[in-house]
Design a protein around this motif. Structure first.
Motif, PDB file in Angstrom:
ATOM      1  N   LEU A 143      -4.559   9.005   8.784  1.00 37.61           N
ATOM      2  CA  LEU A 143      -4.070  10.258   8.210  1.00 37.61           C
ATOM      3  C   LEU A 143      -2.597  10.194   7.846  1.00 37.61           C
ATOM      4  O   LEU A 143      -2.107  11.013   7.083  1.00 37.61           O
ATOM      5  N   GLY A 144      -1.893   9.244   8.391  1.00 40.49           N
ATOM      6  CA  GLY A 144      -0.475   9.099   8.078  1.00 40.49           C
ATOM      7  C   GLY A 144       0.402  10.076   8.826  1.00 40.49           C
ATOM      8  O   GLY A 144      -0.055  10.842   9.649  1.00 40.49           O
ATOM      9  N   ARG A 145       1.694  10.006   8.514  1.00 44.70           N
ATOM     10  CA  ARG A 145       2.662  10.880   9.177  1.00 44.70           C
ATOM     11  C   ARG A 145       3.001  12.051   8.276  1.00 44.70           C
ATOM     12  O   ARG A 145       3.069  11.890   7.046  1.00 44.70           O
ATOM     13  N   PRO A 146       3.244  13.223   8.853  1.00 43.78           N
ATOM     14  CA  PRO A 146       3.558  14.370   8.010  1.00 43.78           C
ATOM     15  C   PRO A 146       4.799  14.080   7.157  1.00 43.78           C
ATOM     16  O   PRO A 146       5.772  13.530   7.648  1.00 43.78           O
ATOM     17  N   GLY A 147       4.711  14.437   5.885  1.00 44.01           N
ATOM     18  CA  GLY A 147       5.876  14.297   4.995  1.00 44.01           C
ATOM     19  C   GLY A 147       6.106  12.897   4.472  1.00 44.01           C
ATOM     20  O   GLY A 147       7.091  12.644   3.773  1.00 44.01           O
ATOM     21  N   GLU A 148       5.229  11.964   4.780  1.00 42.56           N
ATOM     22  CA  GLU A 148       5.481  10.606   4.295  1.00 42.56           C
ATOM     23  C   GLU A 148       5.232  10.495   2.788  1.00 42.56           C
ATOM     24  O   GLU A 148       4.540  11.323   2.193  1.00 42.56           O
ATOM     25  N   THR A 149       5.816   9.466   2.193  1.00 41.03           N
ATOM     26  CA  THR A 149       5.713   9.277   0.741  1.00 41.03           C
ATOM     27  C   THR A 149       5.036   7.938   0.449  1.00 41.03           C
ATOM     28  O   THR A 149       4.848   7.116   1.355  1.00 41.03           O
ATOM     29  N   PHE A 150       4.729   7.737  -0.831  1.00 40.06           N
ATOM     30  CA  PHE A 150       4.163   6.446  -1.233  1.00 40.06           C
ATOM     31  C   PHE A 150       5.138   5.304  -0.893  1.00 40.06           C
ATOM     32  O   PHE A 150       4.725   4.216  -0.523  1.00 40.06           O
ATOM     33  N   GLU A 151       6.425   5.603  -1.014  1.00 35.56           N
ATOM     34  CA  GLU A 151       7.448   4.581  -0.695  1.00 35.56           C
ATOM     35  C   GLU A 151       7.389   4.206   0.792  1.00 35.56           C
ATOM     36  O   GLU A 151       7.523   3.038   1.153  1.00 35.56           O
ATOM     37  N   ASP A 152       7.165   5.232   1.639  1.00 37.29           N
ATOM     38  CA  ASP A 152       7.048   4.944   3.081  1.00 37.29           C
ATOM     39  C   ASP A 152       5.874   4.000   3.320  1.00 37.29           C
ATOM     40  O   ASP A 152       5.946   3.096   4.156  1.00 37.29           O
ATOM     41  N   ILE A 153       4.798   4.256   2.595  1.00 37.81           N
ATOM     42  CA  ILE A 153       3.600   3.428   2.816  1.00 37.81           C
ATOM     43  C   ILE A 153       3.857   1.999   2.340  1.00 37.81           C
ATOM     44  O   ILE A 153       3.514   1.036   3.026  1.00 37.81           O
ATOM     45  N   ARG A 154       4.500   1.858   1.185  1.00 43.76           N
ATOM     46  CA  ARG A 154       4.866   0.518   0.713  1.00 43.76           C
ATOM     47  C   ARG A 154       5.718  -0.202   1.754  1.00 43.76           C
ATOM     48  O   ARG A 154       5.526  -1.381   2.029  1.00 43.76           O
ATOM     49  N   ALA A 155       6.661   0.556   2.331  1.00 40.30           N
ATOM     50  CA  ALA A 155       7.546  -0.054   3.342  1.00 40.30           C
ATOM     51  C   ALA A 155       6.734  -0.471   4.568  1.00 40.30           C
ATOM     52  O   ALA A 155       6.988  -1.526   5.165  1.00 40.30           O
ATOM     53  N   GLN A 167      -2.756 -15.148   2.889  1.00 40.00           N
ATOM     54  CA  GLN A 167      -2.512 -16.584   2.710  1.00 40.00           C
ATOM     55  C   GLN A 167      -2.631 -17.023   1.249  1.00 40.00           C
ATOM     56  O   GLN A 167      -1.929 -17.924   0.811  1.00 40.00           O
ATOM     57  N   GLY A 168      -3.530 -16.346   0.512  1.00 40.61           N
ATOM     58  CA  GLY A 168      -3.756 -16.807  -0.861  1.00 40.61           C
ATOM     59  C   GLY A 168      -3.102 -15.918  -1.923  1.00 40.61           C
ATOM     60  O   GLY A 168      -3.242 -16.200  -3.112  1.00 40.61           O
ATOM     61  N   ARG A 169      -2.404 -14.895  -1.515  1.00 41.16           N
ATOM     62  CA  ARG A 169      -1.906 -13.962  -2.531  1.00 41.16           C
ATOM     63  C   ARG A 169      -0.580 -14.428  -3.133  1.00 41.16           C
ATOM     64  O   ARG A 169       0.192 -15.151  -2.501  1.00 41.16           O
ATOM     65  N   THR A 170      -0.368 -13.946  -4.372  1.00 37.23           N
ATOM     66  CA  THR A 170       0.942 -14.133  -5.001  1.00 37.23           C
ATOM     67  C   THR A 170       1.736 -12.841  -4.839  1.00 37.23           C
ATOM     68  O   THR A 170       2.895 -12.858  -4.449  1.00 37.23           O
ATOM     69  N   ASN A 171       1.073 -11.725  -5.147  1.00 41.86           N
ATOM     70  CA  ASN A 171       1.714 -10.413  -5.013  1.00 41.86           C
ATOM     71  C   ASN A 171       0.782  -9.443  -4.289  1.00 41.86           C
ATOM     72  O   ASN A 171      -0.440  -9.511  -4.443  1.00 41.86           O
ATOM     73  N   ILE A 172       1.407  -8.539  -3.555  1.00 41.01           N
ATOM     74  CA  ILE A 172       0.637  -7.408  -3.009  1.00 41.01           C
ATOM     75  C   ILE A 172       0.498  -6.409  -4.147  1.00 41.01           C
ATOM     76  O   ILE A 172       1.472  -6.122  -4.859  1.00 41.01           O
ATOM     77  N   VAL A 173      -0.712  -5.900  -4.336  1.00 40.79           N
ATOM     78  CA  VAL A 173      -0.955  -4.966  -5.448  1.00 40.79           C
ATOM     79  C   VAL A 173      -1.065  -3.558  -4.881  1.00 40.79           C
ATOM     80  O   VAL A 173      -2.058  -3.194  -4.251  1.00 40.79           O
ATOM     81  N   HIS A 174      -0.009  -2.777  -5.078  1.00 36.28           N
ATOM     82  CA  HIS A 174       0.023  -1.411  -4.541  1.00 36.28           C
ATOM     83  C   HIS A 174      -0.618  -0.440  -5.519  1.00 36.28           C
ATOM     84  O   HIS A 174      -0.797  -0.740  -6.703  1.00 36.28           O
ATOM     85  N   THR A 175      -0.898   0.741  -5.008  1.00 32.74           N
ATOM     86  CA  THR A 175      -1.418   1.834  -5.835  1.00 32.74           C
ATOM     87  C   THR A 175      -0.361   2.214  -6.873  1.00 32.74           C
ATOM     88  O   THR A 175       0.838   2.217  -6.574  1.00 32.74           O
ATOM     89  N   LEU A 251      -4.469   3.039   1.929  1.00 33.20           N
ATOM     90  CA  LEU A 251      -5.047   3.811   0.820  1.00 33.20           C
ATOM     91  C   LEU A 251      -5.348   5.245   1.272  1.00 33.20           C
ATOM     92  O   LEU A 251      -5.054   6.212   0.563  1.00 33.20           O
ATOM     93  N   LEU A 252      -5.909   5.369   2.471  1.00 34.70           N
ATOM     94  CA  LEU A 252      -6.254   6.714   2.972  1.00 34.70           C
ATOM     95  C   LEU A 252      -5.001   7.577   3.133  1.00 34.70           C
ATOM     96  O   LEU A 252      -5.027   8.780   2.885  1.00 34.70           O
ATOM     97  N   ARG A 253      -3.931   6.955   3.541  1.00 34.13           N
ATOM     98  CA  ARG A 253      -2.673   7.708   3.663  1.00 34.13           C
ATOM     99  C   ARG A 253      -2.189   8.165   2.290  1.00 34.13           C
ATOM    100  O   ARG A 253      -1.670   9.277   2.147  1.00 34.13           O
ATOM    101  N   GLU A 254      -2.362   7.314   1.298  1.00 32.52           N
ATOM    102  CA  GLU A 254      -1.958   7.724  -0.060  1.00 32.52           C
ATOM    103  C   GLU A 254      -2.825   8.866  -0.560  1.00 32.52           C
ATOM    104  O   GLU A 254      -2.332   9.814  -1.174  1.00 32.52           O
ATOM    105  N   ILE A 255      -4.111   8.763  -0.284  1.00 34.96           N
ATOM    106  CA  ILE A 255      -5.018   9.850  -0.694  1.00 34.96           C
ATOM    107  C   ILE A 255      -4.603  11.149  -0.014  1.00 34.96           C
ATOM    108  O   ILE A 255      -4.597  12.219  -0.614  1.00 34.96           O
TER     109      ILE A 255
END
Ligand code: URA
Length: 335
Positions: A143-155, A167-175, A251-255
Motif C-alpha cells: 500500500l505504500g506510505r502516505p503522501g509518497e510520490t512516484f519519485e519516492d518509489i523510484r528511489a 543480473q541480465g538487465r541493462t536498465n530498470i524500466v520504471h512506470t 507497481l501497487l504503490r504507484e497504482i
C-alpha cells in the motif's frame, strides 16, 4: 505405655497433623510444602532403635527429665481441617472469556488455578526488508506510505538487486506517464528494446499499444504505462512467481498513488499478477474486474496481436468498453 513411647506417639500424631495440613494447603495451590508429607516425616523421624540410641535428638520439651518425672502434656485432640471452600456455582463464577470475545486468550478447563494460556498466533504476513532497514509486512508495503510520490518509489527501487533479473538487465524500466492519468496500462516485463532504452513499451508491441491508445481518442502522454516486473527476463521468458512478487509491490504503490479510473492489464501474466486470479485471459478479457475499487479491463497483450492479428477485433471491443466507461465517468468527482 512408658514416657518414651508416649512421647513418640505424640510426635507421630503431630507429624500426621502437619502432613494433613500441608496436603490441604497444596490442594489450594500453596507451593513450597515439599517434604511435609506423612511419608517424609516417617523417613526423617528417627527410627525407634536410633531414638533409643540417641535420645539427645528428641525435642527438648519431650526429653525425659531425669530429676523430676514431669508428666507429658496429653496428646492434642485430632485437628480438624476447615472444610474446602464450596464450589462456586456456574452462575456465580466469573464469566469465562469465550474464544469469540478474545480469540487468542482461551481459559483453561474448569479447575484451579485458572490461568490464561496464549494460543500460538497465526502466521504473520511475511516481512520484507525495506531500504530504510525496517521490516514491513508485505501487505503494508504493497500500500505504500502516505503522501509518497512516484519519485519516492523510484528511489526505493534504487539499483535493485532483490531478484535474479537484475543480473541480465541493462536498465530498470520504471512506470512512465502522469500520476494524474485516468487510464493506466500494465504489461508483464520489459523486452529487449525497453531494456536498452529504460522505457516501457517502446518496441514493436509498444508501437501497436500507441495505436490502441490513439484508437480511443487518447495520446500516449495522457496515460500511465508500467509493468509488473521492471527488469527484462533473459530471453523474454515469463517472470517467475517469486520475481513477480518481489517487484509487484512497487507497481501497487504507484497504482495507490495514481488511483486511475481504469487499468487495462495486457496479457495473461500481468492479469494474473495484478488480480491474483487463477482464471485465464481468454475467460476474463472484455469483462471489467476490480482491483481495490479500480476498474480493471483484461485484454490480450499487443505482442500476441502481432503474432495473431485476428485477435485485434476482441481487443478493439475491450477498448471500446474502456473508452465508454471513461466518457461516462469523466465528470465524476474523484473519490
Ligand atoms: N512487453 C511488456 O509486457 N512490457 C513492455 O514494456 C514491453 C513489452
Amino acid at each position: 505405655m512408658n514416657d518414651e513411647s508416649q512421647a513418640r506417639e505424640t510426635l507421630k500424631s503431630l507429624a500426621e497433623d502437619v502432613a494433613e495440613a500441608a496436603s490441604y494447603l497444596r490442594e489450594l495451590g500453596v507451593e513450597g510444602l515439599e517434604g511435609l508429607s506423612a511419608e517424609a516425616f516417617a523417613q526423617t523421624a528417627p527410627a525407634r532403635d536410633e531414638t533409643r540410641k540417641a535420645p539427645a535428638q528428641m525435642p527438648p520439651a519431650l526429653k525425659r527429665n531425669a530429676s523430676a518425672e514431669r508428666p507429658l502434656p496429653p496428646p492434642p485432640p485430632p485437628r480438624t481441617l476447615p472444610p474446602p471452600p464450596p464450589q462456586t456455582s456456574q452462575a456465580a463464577r466469573p464469566q469465562a472469556i469465550t474464544d469469540a470475545e478474545s480469540p487468542d486468550i482461551p481459559y483453561q478447563a474448569d479447575h484451579m488455578p485458572k490461568r490464561p494460556v496464549r494460543k500460538p498466533s497465526p502466521d504473520p504476513p511475511a516481512p520484507r526488508e525495506t531500504l530504510f532497514g525496517d521490516i514491513t509486512p508485505q501487505d503494508e508495503l504493497s500500500l505504500g506510505r502516505p503522501g509518497e510520490t512516484f519519485e519516492d518509489i523510484r528511489a526505493d527501487v534504487g539499483e535493485c538487486v532483490r531478484c535474479p533479473l537484475h543480473q541480465g538487465r541493462t536498465n530498470i524500466v520504471h512506470t512512465e506517464g502522469q500520476a494524474a492519468a485516468r487510464l493506466m496500462f500494465v504489461g508483464e516485463a520489459p523486452g529487449a528494446d525497453e531494456d536498452a532504452s529504460g522505457r516501457p513499451f517502446v518496441g514493436r508491441a509498444g508501437q501497436l499499444l500507441n495505436k490502441i491508445i490513439e484508437a480511443i481518442g487518447l495520446k500516449r502522454d495522457d496515460v500511465l504505462i508500467g509493468n509488473v516486473n521492471r527488469c527484462r527476463p533473459p530471453g523474454n521468458r515469463t517472470p517467475t512467481t517469486d520475481e513477480a512478487h518481489t517487484c509487484k509491490p512497487f507497481l501497487l504503490r504507484e497504482i495507490n498513488i495514481a488511483r486511475p479510473d481504469v487499468i487495462v492489464v495486457l496479457g495473461n501474466t500481468a492479469m494474473k499478477n495484478l488480480l491474483d486470479t487463477k482464471e485465464g485471459i481468454t475467460r476474463l478479457r472484455g469483462q471489467f474486474q476490480d482491483y481495490r475499487g479500480i476498474k480493471v479491463m483484461p485484454t490480450f497483450h499487443p505482442a500476441y496481436l502481432l503474432r495473431d492479428p485476428s485477435k485485434k477485433r476482441e481487443v478493439w471491443d475491450d477498448m471500446k468498453k474502456v473508452r465508454d466507461y471513461l466518457n461516462e465517468t469523466k465528470d465524476r468527482k474523484p473519490e
